[in-house]
Design a protein around this motif. Structure first.
Motif, PDB file in Angstrom:
ATOM      1  N   VAL A  88      34.664  42.624  41.805  1.00 32.29           N
ATOM      2  CA  VAL A  88      35.722  42.632  40.876  1.00 32.29           C
ATOM      3  C   VAL A  88      35.669  41.044  39.946  1.00 32.29           C
ATOM      4  CG1 VAL A  88      37.618  41.635  42.131  1.00 32.29           C
ATOM      5  CG2 VAL A  88      38.110  42.978  40.256  1.00 32.29           C
ATOM      6  N   ARG A  89      35.327  39.931  40.576  1.00 33.55           N
ATOM      7  CA  ARG A  89      35.151  38.783  39.744  1.00 33.55           C
ATOM      8  C   ARG A  89      34.071  38.886  38.739  1.00 33.55           C
ATOM      9  NH1 ARG A  89      33.645  33.629  43.258  1.00 33.55           N
ATOM     10  NH2 ARG A  89      31.401  34.519  43.434  1.00 33.55           N
ATOM     11  N   ALA A  90      32.624  39.486  39.302  1.00 31.54           N
ATOM     12  CA  ALA A  90      31.736  39.784  38.288  1.00 31.54           C
ATOM     13  C   ALA A  90      32.348  40.344  37.072  1.00 31.54           C
ATOM     14  CB  ALA A  90      30.635  40.341  38.843  1.00 31.54           C
ATOM     15  N   TYR A  91      32.801  41.466  37.307  1.00 30.36           N
ATOM     16  CA  TYR A  91      33.362  42.352  36.381  1.00 30.36           C
ATOM     17  C   TYR A  91      34.606  41.700  35.459  1.00 30.36           C
ATOM     18  CZ  TYR A  91      31.236  46.727  37.511  1.00 30.36           C
ATOM     19  OH  TYR A  91      30.508  48.145  37.636  1.00 30.36           O
ATOM     20  N   SER A  92      35.191  40.935  35.846  1.00 29.98           N
ATOM     21  CA  SER A  92      36.498  40.353  35.212  1.00 29.98           C
ATOM     22  C   SER A  92      35.850  39.325  34.280  1.00 29.98           C
ATOM     23  CB  SER A  92      37.276  39.611  36.360  1.00 29.98           C
ATOM     24  OG  SER A  92      38.469  38.851  35.659  1.00 29.98           O
TER      25      SER A  92
END
Length: 364
Positions: A88-92
């Motif tokens: 989710v950090r990568a997507y965010s």
């Protein structure tokens, strides 16, 4: 061109683990950035987008020093706990480059199918749409037990597509679509369009990659669920996501086969465990199948199981063959008392249907 996809106002995109990782099984940030760019552009055009992503366990393989997806449940759950944050950090970060906010929803298939919980999921996603946020859904592998198995995110994506009343579902992975034979077989060719999934005679034995779980069989099941729910489906390679969103002839297209069904009937068709069984006589079976009539107590031969009014039951015809499911209008005890009795035989009482036609789904 595929106007059903090109003109879609609500789109659900599912991306498989194999499309998010590099050759070493680690999260590929360049691929994440590609998907974010293409979906952000769609979002900026006013299309409401839901991303259903695999990859939580795969994202943890590198950091945890694992060479392949773990087989035991405890390690799977531990890897998911590590990988979900990384994913989710990568997507965010990737969506933020385009000024788009994202939100993470961790669900299981049961969360979308249980009447008491799917409403909460729907309300959350609807509110995120109104706030201009792209929901990113992943299966909650940290708490799932038997749910961690082949194809959960494919099926979850199909159910999410029905839940949010999507116009199109894109199942993107490392395969180019459905083929006439195993893709490695000489002479195998891509099937451009499938109008009737039940009539397919193709090899679906190909399993998922070493970092993923889904195979072609699970994708066809997801396409079947979605098209029955009024959602058109594209099954294709994640490299072609932009082309697929533009309605170009990539992958395999499955047009929606019927009008949308009530969400409660979706739960009945694909998840509800029957609490009992109603065996009907030949006359009732004909009435159900030919006229889609309600099932009356007069047509019920036998009641099996113990259930309360309003619970799901399976309807059995000749030879014990399942002909449908429905929400029953009686408890098992009350219905047993009315077996085979018509309204005239009931005296002054007017018998309600054992299963009303509006609360029933018949097996095709």
């Amino acid at each position: 061109m595929r106007p059903e996809v090109e003109g879609a106002k609500r789109v659900v995109v599912k991306v498989g683990s194999s499309s998010l990782t590099d050759s070493k099984g680690q999260l590929d940030l360049a691929r994440v950035a590609q998907f974010a760019r293409e979906l952000a552009a769609l979002h900026d055009r006013g299309v409401r987008v839901v991303l259903v992503t695999s990859g939580a366990i795969a994202a943890a393989l590198g950091p945890l020093g694992l060479r392949r997806r773990p087989r035991d449940l405890e390690t799977q759950q531990a890897a998911a706990a590590v990988g979900q944050g990384l994913l989710v950090r990568a997507y965010s970060d990737a969506f933020a480059e385009h000024g788009v906010h994202v939100a993470q929803l961790l669900l299981t298939v049961e969360d979308v199918l249980r009447p008491k919980t799917y409403r909460n999921a729907l309300n959350t996603i609807s509110r995120l749409f109104r706030l201009g946020v792209v929901p990113i859904v992943n299966e909650n592998d940290t708490v799932a037990t038997h749910e961690i198995r082949f194809g959960d995110n494919d099926r979850l994506a199909a159910l999410i597509a029905h839940l949010v009343r999507a116009d199109a579902l894109l199942l993107m992975s490392d395969v180019d679509g459905l083929y006439t034979a195993h893709p490695e077989t000489p002479g195998a060719s891509r099937i451009d369009r499938v109008d009737d999934i039940s009539a397919l005679e193709v090899d679906t034995s190909r399993v998922g990659s070493k970092v993923g779980t889904g195979g072609m069989r699970t994708k066809l099941l997801a396409a079947d669920i979605a098209t029955q729910a009024g959602v058109s489906v594209v099954l294709g390679n994640a490299d072609d996501l932009g082309k697929a969103l533009a309605g170009e002839d990539v992958g395999t297209f499955f047009p929606a086969r019927r009008k949308r069904r009530p969400r409660r009937l979706l739960w009945l068709a694909f998840a509800a465990e029957p609490r009992g069984f109603l065996e009907v006589d030949e006359g009732a079976e004909r009435a159900l199948l030919s006229r889609h009539a309600s099932l009356l107590a007069a047509g019920v031969r036998e009641v099996r199981g113990t259930f309360a009014e309003g619970e799901p039951v399976e309807i059995l015809g000749a030879g014990g063959r399942t002909i449908g499911r429905g929400f029953v209008g009686y408890s098992s005890a009350d219905l047993t008392l009315e077996l085979g009795r018509s309204n005239a035989e009931a005296g002054h009482r007017s018998l309600r249907p054992a299963v009303h036609r509006d609360h029933m789904m018949l097996t095709e």
